[in-house]
Design a protein around this motif. Sequence first.
Motif, PDB file in Angstrom:
ATOM      1  N   PRO A  62      -8.881  18.947 -11.606  1.00  0.00           N
ATOM      2  CA  PRO A  62      -9.982  19.911 -11.667  1.00  0.00           C
ATOM      3  C   PRO A  62     -11.147  19.472 -10.782  1.00  0.00           C
ATOM      4  O   PRO A  62     -11.347  18.280 -10.560  1.00  0.00           O
ATOM      5  CB  PRO A  62     -10.407  19.895 -13.141  1.00  0.00           C
ATOM      6  N   PRO A  63     -11.909  20.445 -10.292  1.00  0.00           N
ATOM      7  CA  PRO A  63     -13.084  20.080  -9.504  1.00  0.00           C
ATOM      8  C   PRO A  63     -14.093  19.359 -10.372  1.00  0.00           C
ATOM      9  O   PRO A  63     -14.078  19.508 -11.596  1.00  0.00           O
ATOM     10  CB  PRO A  63     -13.634  21.433  -9.041  1.00  0.00           C
ATOM     11  N   PRO A  64     -14.988  18.578  -9.764  1.00  0.00           N
ATOM     12  CA  PRO A  64     -16.007  17.898 -10.564  1.00  0.00           C
ATOM     13  C   PRO A  64     -16.837  18.899 -11.349  1.00  0.00           C
ATOM     14  O   PRO A  64     -17.049  20.021 -10.896  1.00  0.00           O
ATOM     15  CB  PRO A  64     -16.884  17.195  -9.516  1.00  0.00           C
ATOM     16  N   ILE A  65     -17.287  18.474 -12.502  1.00  0.00           N
ATOM     17  CA  ILE A  65     -18.111  19.340 -13.342  1.00  0.00           C
ATOM     18  C   ILE A  65     -19.384  19.692 -12.580  1.00  0.00           C
ATOM     19  O   ILE A  65     -20.021  18.833 -11.974  1.00  0.00           O
ATOM     20  CB  ILE A  65     -18.447  18.636 -14.672  1.00  0.00           C
ATOM     21  N   GLN A  66     -19.743  20.980 -12.607  1.00  0.00           N
ATOM     22  CA  GLN A  66     -20.936  21.416 -11.888  1.00  0.00           C
ATOM     23  C   GLN A  66     -22.174  20.736 -12.458  1.00  0.00           C
ATOM     24  O   GLN A  66     -22.242  20.411 -13.633  1.00  0.00           O
ATOM     25  CB  GLN A  66     -21.114  22.933 -12.007  1.00  0.00           C
ATOM     26  N   GLN A  67     -23.164  20.578 -11.576  1.00  0.00           N
ATOM     27  CA  GLN A  67     -24.403  19.961 -12.011  1.00  0.00           C
ATOM     28  C   GLN A  67     -25.037  20.813 -13.101  1.00  0.00           C
ATOM     29  O   GLN A  67     -24.956  22.030 -13.079  1.00  0.00           O
ATOM     30  CB  GLN A  67     -25.360  19.826 -10.828  1.00  0.00           C
ATOM     31  N   GLN A  68     -25.665  20.148 -14.024  1.00  0.00           N
ATOM     32  CA  GLN A  68     -26.281  20.844 -15.138  1.00  0.00           C
ATOM     33  C   GLN A  68     -27.521  21.605 -14.684  1.00  0.00           C
ATOM     34  O   GLN A  68     -28.185  21.224 -13.724  1.00  0.00           O
ATOM     35  CB  GLN A  68     -26.672  19.836 -16.211  1.00  0.00           C
ATOM     36  N   LEU A  69     -27.809  22.689 -15.398  1.00  0.00           N
ATOM     37  CA  LEU A  69     -29.002  23.475 -15.109  1.00  0.00           C
ATOM     38  C   LEU A  69     -30.243  22.653 -15.442  1.00  0.00           C
ATOM     39  O   LEU A  69     -30.240  21.842 -16.365  1.00  0.00           O
ATOM     40  CB  LEU A  69     -29.002  24.772 -15.921  1.00  0.00           C
ATOM     41  N   ILE A  70     -31.291  22.878 -14.676  1.00  0.00           N
ATOM     42  CA  ILE A  70     -32.570  22.208 -14.889  1.00  0.00           C
ATOM     43  C   ILE A  70     -33.492  23.211 -15.569  1.00  0.00           C
ATOM     44  O   ILE A  70     -33.546  24.374 -15.179  1.00  0.00           O
ATOM     45  CB  ILE A  70     -33.171  21.774 -13.535  1.00  0.00           C
ATOM     46  N   THR A  71     -34.220  22.782 -16.578  1.00  0.00           N
ATOM     47  CA  THR A  71     -35.134  23.678 -17.289  1.00  0.00           C
ATOM     48  C   THR A  71     -36.574  23.277 -16.990  1.00  0.00           C
ATOM     49  O   THR A  71     -36.922  22.101 -17.087  1.00  0.00           O
ATOM     50  CB  THR A  71     -34.885  23.608 -18.807  1.00  0.00           C
ATOM     51  N   VAL A  72     -37.393  24.259 -16.606  1.00  0.00           N
ATOM     52  CA  VAL A  72     -38.809  24.016 -16.351  1.00  0.00           C
ATOM     53  C   VAL A  72     -39.642  25.093 -17.045  1.00  0.00           C
ATOM     54  O   VAL A  72     -39.135  26.155 -17.390  1.00  0.00           O
ATOM     55  CB  VAL A  72     -39.147  24.012 -14.839  1.00  0.00           C
ATOM     56  N   THR A  73     -40.909  24.791 -17.223  1.00  0.00           N
ATOM     57  CA  THR A  73     -41.839  25.754 -17.793  1.00  0.00           C
ATOM     58  C   THR A  73     -42.454  26.569 -16.669  1.00  0.00           C
ATOM     59  O   THR A  73     -42.855  26.032 -15.645  1.00  0.00           O
ATOM     60  CB  THR A  73     -42.952  25.031 -18.581  1.00  0.00           C
ATOM     61  N   ALA A  74     -42.496  27.883 -16.861  1.00  0.00           N
ATOM     62  CA  ALA A  74     -43.087  28.805 -15.886  1.00  0.00           C
ATOM     63  C   ALA A  74     -44.112  29.669 -16.605  1.00  0.00           C
ATOM     64  O   ALA A  74     -44.185  29.678 -17.828  1.00  0.00           O
ATOM     65  CB  ALA A  74     -42.003  29.661 -15.256  1.00  0.00           C
ATOM     66  N   ILE A  75     -44.902  30.394 -15.823  1.00  0.00           N
ATOM     67  CA  ILE A  75     -45.888  31.321 -16.386  1.00  0.00           C
ATOM     68  C   ILE A  75     -45.367  32.735 -16.190  1.00  0.00           C
ATOM     69  O   ILE A  75     -44.995  33.111 -15.080  1.00  0.00           O
ATOM     70  CB  ILE A  75     -47.257  31.169 -15.699  1.00  0.00           C
ATOM     71  N   LEU A  76     -45.343  33.495 -17.270  1.00  0.00           N
ATOM     72  CA  LEU A  76     -44.910  34.887 -17.208  1.00  0.00           C
ATOM     73  C   LEU A  76     -46.115  35.802 -17.367  1.00  0.00           C
ATOM     74  O   LEU A  76     -46.879  35.680 -18.331  1.00  0.00           O
ATOM     75  CB  LEU A  76     -43.898  35.181 -18.316  1.00  0.00           C
ATOM     76  N   PHE A  77     -46.287  36.709 -16.404  1.00  0.00           N
ATOM     77  CA  PHE A  77     -47.269  37.783 -16.506  1.00  0.00           C
ATOM     78  C   PHE A  77     -46.456  39.058 -16.734  1.00  0.00           C
ATOM     79  O   PHE A  77     -45.931  39.646 -15.794  1.00  0.00           O
ATOM     80  CB  PHE A  77     -48.089  37.916 -15.216  1.00  0.00           C
ATOM     81  N   ALA A  78     -46.306  39.443 -18.008  1.00  0.00           N
ATOM     82  CA  ALA A  78     -45.562  40.654 -18.339  1.00  0.00           C
ATOM     83  C   ALA A  78     -46.528  41.835 -18.292  1.00  0.00           C
ATOM     84  O   ALA A  78     -47.640  41.739 -18.829  1.00  0.00           O
ATOM     85  CB  ALA A  78     -44.931  40.528 -19.717  1.00  0.00           C
ATOM     86  N   PRO A  79     -46.151  42.948 -17.661  1.00  0.00           N
ATOM     87  CA  PRO A  79     -47.086  44.060 -17.474  1.00  0.00           C
ATOM     88  C   PRO A  79     -47.649  44.623 -18.774  1.00  0.00           C
ATOM     89  O   PRO A  79     -48.800  45.033 -18.826  1.00  0.00           O
ATOM     90  CB  PRO A  79     -46.258  45.128 -16.757  1.00  0.00           C
TER      91      PRO A  79
END
Length: 201
Positions: A62-79
């Motif tokens: 099998p291919p190598p396991i894909q790199q894990q997702l990185i989680t960061v904090t973002a700012i959301l401006f919801a309308p």
Amino acid sequence: MNTQSLISHPCIVCGQTTTMWCSRCQNAWYCTPAHLQGDWPRHRKECIPVVSTQQSNMIATPPPIQQQLITVTAILFAPEEDRSRLITVQCRPQGTQSQGLCPLPLVQDYFTEAVPNTIILTQGLNGEPLRFPLHIWYCPRALQRGSPVNRAIQRITSGAAAKAWCGTVIVLKFSGSRRQGYSDAGVNDLPALSAYFLAYK
């Protein structure tokens, strides 16, 4: 041809006799590719590659396991919300670390109307360069179409912006001026964003 290939061995997973082995190390026996795939998280720790020889009874590793997702904090401006808020955004690594490619933020779910565009904000208040540039994601279609005004942006600009922003806006913060990764955005980034939204025309 390796004479070992003619001898049946028990499958590591189920014990059924097989003449197929891992193509990488040629030292682990599996009766189906699915069994190798399932055992790969364990087997990969002991799988030492050998010089490859083309043989019909090998099972591709099998291919190598894909790199894990990185989680960061973002700012959301919801309308539809009166205030911005912090959210977590997952970012998918692109290429290898040595290539210096910035991870791809997975923000599409916030932009149902169209593919988002981005702006990179490199200056803050009074034109001061930002040590950590801000990456602004927005929907150009919402701006052009005259969608409802983004109330969260209207609030941080006290309604004094030359042009009202419409639609969703998400802001991520780069981890440095080279823009190869992200760090957590926070309330300390709001003054620079406010200055940008006030000046936008």
